[in-house]
Design an enzyme around this catalytic site. Structure first.
Site, PDB file in Angstrom:
ATOM      1  N   THR A 414      -5.491  58.421 -30.467  1.00 12.95           N
ATOM      2  CA  THR A 414      -4.035  58.305 -30.421  1.00 12.95           C
ATOM      3  C   THR A 414      -3.732  57.105 -31.308  1.00 12.95           C
ATOM      4  O   THR A 414      -4.634  56.522 -31.891  1.00 12.95           O
ATOM      5  CB  THR A 414      -3.581  58.117 -28.949  1.00 12.95           C
ATOM      6  OG1 THR A 414      -3.735  59.352 -28.267  1.00 12.95           O
ATOM      7  CG2 THR A 414      -2.142  57.681 -28.781  1.00 12.95           C
ATOM      8  N   SER A 481       0.765  61.447 -18.702  1.00 11.19           N
ATOM      9  CA  SER A 481       0.154  60.645 -19.764  1.00 11.19           C
ATOM     10  C   SER A 481      -0.283  59.297 -19.204  1.00 11.19           C
ATOM     11  O   SER A 481       0.090  58.931 -18.090  1.00 11.19           O
ATOM     12  CB  SER A 481       1.181  60.424 -20.870  1.00 11.19           C
ATOM     13  OG  SER A 481       0.702  59.498 -21.822  1.00 11.19           O
ATOM     14  N   SER A 482      -1.076  58.590 -20.007  1.00 16.78           N
ATOM     15  CA  SER A 482      -1.426  57.200 -19.686  1.00 16.78           C
ATOM     16  C   SER A 482      -0.872  56.246 -20.736  1.00 16.78           C
ATOM     17  O   SER A 482      -1.163  55.051 -20.704  1.00 16.78           O
ATOM     18  CB  SER A 482      -2.943  57.027 -19.649  1.00 16.78           C
ATOM     19  OG  SER A 482      -3.509  57.940 -18.761  1.00 16.78           O
ATOM     20  N   GLY A 503      -6.268  55.329 -26.291  1.00 18.43           N
ATOM     21  CA  GLY A 503      -7.477  55.243 -25.475  1.00 18.43           C
ATOM     22  C   GLY A 503      -7.442  56.039 -24.187  1.00 18.43           C
ATOM     23  O   GLY A 503      -8.200  55.748 -23.257  1.00 18.43           O
TER      24      GLY A 503
HETATM   25  N1  GLU Z   1      -3.347  62.243 -24.132  1.00 19.60           N
HETATM   26  C1  GLU Z   1      -3.475  60.883 -23.739  1.00 19.60           C
HETATM   27  C2  GLU Z   1      -2.313  60.460 -22.859  1.00 19.60           C
HETATM   28  O1  GLU Z   1      -1.217  60.885 -23.058  1.00 19.60           O
HETATM   29  C3  GLU Z   1      -3.516  59.974 -24.881  1.00 19.60           C
HETATM   30  C4  GLU Z   1      -4.788  60.100 -25.572  1.00 19.60           C
HETATM   31  C5  GLU Z   1      -5.261  58.796 -26.111  1.00 19.60           C
HETATM   32  O2  GLU Z   1      -4.702  57.761 -25.902  1.00 19.60           O
HETATM   33  O3  GLU Z   1      -6.251  58.812 -26.797  1.00 19.60           O
HETATM   34  O4  GLU Z   1      -2.507  59.684 -21.981  1.00 19.60           O
END
Ligand code: GLU
Length: 597
Positions: A414, A481-482, A503
């Site tokens: 990301t 999401s994170s 991450g």
């Molecule tokens: N799909 C993840 C999220 O939305 C993000 C992926 C990443 O940070 O690499 O938490």
């Protein structure tokens, strides 16, 4: 190197093009200033600590940072710079984010001290059902299989979100923000070391004919570092969006290309179900940010459907009663505290966080009394090993017992941008296509996301129990999401810190440790990003492999921690206010830089 210089010359040329537009828009244009010299290193930094007086852009790729800075220089708003830099990231860092993905952004307007947030998260197609990621045997399908299936592809939300941000805050004309990325896509940019190395390690991308033609030579080898890569299809897409706005992507030929790529596949399991109606129905959402307090600062982030803002605020609330400033940054005491706080926050996150349009996320998760009570579960001498979710106010007992956890954890790719403009306006934006290269499918010059694999694969606790998971797949829903774009304000309401990272679920711990490093340990923005990573996501206690943190293992094990060592490829980009302006920190683990003046 030669290519890098060529790129920089081009960026300056494109800045000049923007400048012409800016003048037309009656924006005052400053004299170009030379890059500021690095301040002395703290001795620990692998990248120099940079200081800026007026404006700064921290981005994951130097070309994108240069473009963002060029936009700020000609008088652009932080939102303008974020848009222009993001469009370049979709070209030069295509593995991480782009037009086929989604994002979350905090936007701070200095003149009336107004903070808001934008949700450009992907949505599930109308055809999506809770059993989407179950195999024929009723069990969750292998993660990789789901990523590569068209069923992982959600409706892209990035461009509609950028358009909404621009409408509300933009200063330069929308189309002018596309000039640098179009120019770079048509005339080429030098493939950077990170793009080259992720292409080298990539197994699935080549199966997509458009991706193969773009990223590999005729022998199937990834283009070398420095190769001048052109992406005319991306340029054509940008031209259309520059002219017509987001609707050029949500309807018409580009939408058709997205739908075709998502629905393509050798069998039913591979084929997605995205429709043009799904794309046309997409709406970004402006949401109130979620804020917590830490040692007199106000820490604000992204609310649901991201778990980022709530989990960061909770972890800080659990750390506040602890004497963090008396612990050394890399010490068993610090790692114990971060790990235990992480356990408590992830227990709640895994149970209660989901798209608020589908599940009433209890905002009692940020209730002070609730957090103070839960903080008492941290024993400085002994790990709790595994935290149970709490019972936040506003949540009926039946509701918590009727929910199962979604505790999957991943570390993927990301990107994050932190920007402050000359007027003190700011953007913190984390942007994603989820996995590296997303679903490995290209449409109209960009890669499509696999964000729907952020949903729980099982909709219930077990095939027989029927206890539902809040983050289950439902039509039109946004996956949890994170991502945690974060802004910190002092007691007087002055913006102090702008930060965030890629991450996956590790983002939450990266952001918290970064803030503790600056607030409690007094580290500068660069030194804070260089610290080894450690913490817990309510599983084992995780230490960053190959760093000084691994020496903490015996002391942590003595406190009852089960310890694992992991690769942690964070990409923290931080701007921090100083008496003289701003200092910037770019994560040594990726190729991010900070530019400004
Ligand atoms: N799909 C993840 C999220 O939305 C993000 C992926 C990443 O940070 O690499 O938490």
């Amino acid at each position: 190197m030669r290519h890098l210089h060529t790129d920089l010359r081009r960026v300056i040329a494109t800045a000049a093009a923007c400048l012409t537009v800016a003048v037309a828009a009656q924006v005052s244009v400053p004299e170009p200033a030379p890059q500021p010299p690095p301040e002395p290193s703290s001795g620990r930094t692998e990248k120099p600590l940079l200081a800026f007086e007026r404006m700064a852009v921290a981005a994951a790729n130097p070309i994108a940072a240069d473009v963002g800075y060029a936009i700020l220089k000609v008088g652009g708003h932080a939102v303008d710079a974020a848009i222009a830099a993001q469009l370049v990231l979709g070209l030069v860092e295509p593995q991480s984010s782009g037009l086929g993905g989604g994002a979350f952004a905090l936007v701070y307007r200095a003149k009336d001290e107004h903070l808001t947030s934008y949700d450009g998260r992907e949505t599930a197609p109308a055809a999506a059902r809770p059993d989407r990621f179950l195999g024929a045997d009723g069990r969750p399908m292998p993660f990789r299989e789901a990523v590569l299936s068209g069923k992982s592809i959600g409706v892209p939300g990035l461009v509609p979100m950028l358009e909404a941000m621009h409408r509300a805050h933009g200063r330069l004309p929308w189309a002018s923000l596309f000039v640098p990325a179009i120019e770079l896509a048509e005339n080429g940019f030098a493939v950077g070391p990170r793009l080259h190395s992720v292409l080298e390690g990539e197994r699935w991308l080549k199966a997509d004919p458009a991706a193969r033609a773009l990223f590999y030579d005729s022998a199937g080898e990834p283009w070398p570092v420095g190769h001048l890569l052109k992406n005319p299809a991306y340029a054509a897409t940008l031209r259309a969006i520059a002219k017509e706005g987001a609707k050029a992507l949500t309807s018409g030929p580009i939408a058709e290309a997205i739908v075709a790529a998502a629905r393509q596949g050798a069998n039913e399991a591979e084929r997605g179900d995205l429709t043009r109606a799904d794309l046309a129905a997409y709406r970004p959402v402006e949401r109130p940010p979620v804020c917590g307090n830490y040692r007199g600062y106000r820490v604000c982030g992204m609310g649901p459907p991201s778990s980022g803002g709530i989990a960061v605020a909770q972890m800080l609330a659990y750390l506040e009663p602890l004497p963090m400033s008396s612990h050394a940054p890399v010490s068993a005491e610090a790692a114990h505290a971060l790990a235990e706080a992480g356990r408590l926050a992830f227990a709640d996150r895994n149970r209660y966080l989901a798209d608020p349009a589908f599940f009433p996320v209890p905002m009692g998760l940020l209730d002070r009394a609730y957090l103070a009570e839960r903080a008492k579960l941290i024993d400085p001498a002994k790990s709790m090993q595994r935290a149970e979710p709490g019972m936040p106010p506003g949540l009926a007992a039946e509701q918590t017992n009727a929910l199962a956890d979604d505790a999957r954890q991943k570390l993927t790719g990301t990107t994050h941008l932190s920007i402050v403009d000359r007027d003190g306006n700011s953007v913190a934006m984390t942007s994603s296509i989820e996995d590296l290269f997303g679903a490995r499918r290209m449409a109209a010059g960009f890669l499509l996301n696999n964000q729907l694999t952020d949903f729980a694969f099982s909709s219930t606790e077990s095939p027989t129990s029927g206890v539902p998971v809040a983050n289950r797949v439902e039509p039109g829903k946004r996956p949890r999401s994170s991502m945690a774009p974060t802004m910190v304000f002092d007691r007087d309401g002055r913006l102090q810190i702008v930060t965030g990272s890629p991450g996956g679920s590790a983002i939450i711990g990266y952001v918290v440790k970064n803030l503790v490093a600056m607030i409690d340990w007094g580290l500068d923005a660069q030194a804070a990003t260089e610290l080894p990573h450690f913490g817990s996501r309510n599983g084992p206690t995780e230490l960053e492999r190959g760093t000084a943190a691994t020496a903490l293992r015996p002391a942590l094990e003595a406190r009852g921690h089960r310890v694992v060592e992991l690769e942690f490829t964070s990409g923290v980009q931080t701007l921090r206010r100083t008496p003289a302006g701003w200092q910037g920190g770019a994560d040594p683990r990726r190729e991010g830089v900070v530019r400004g003046e």
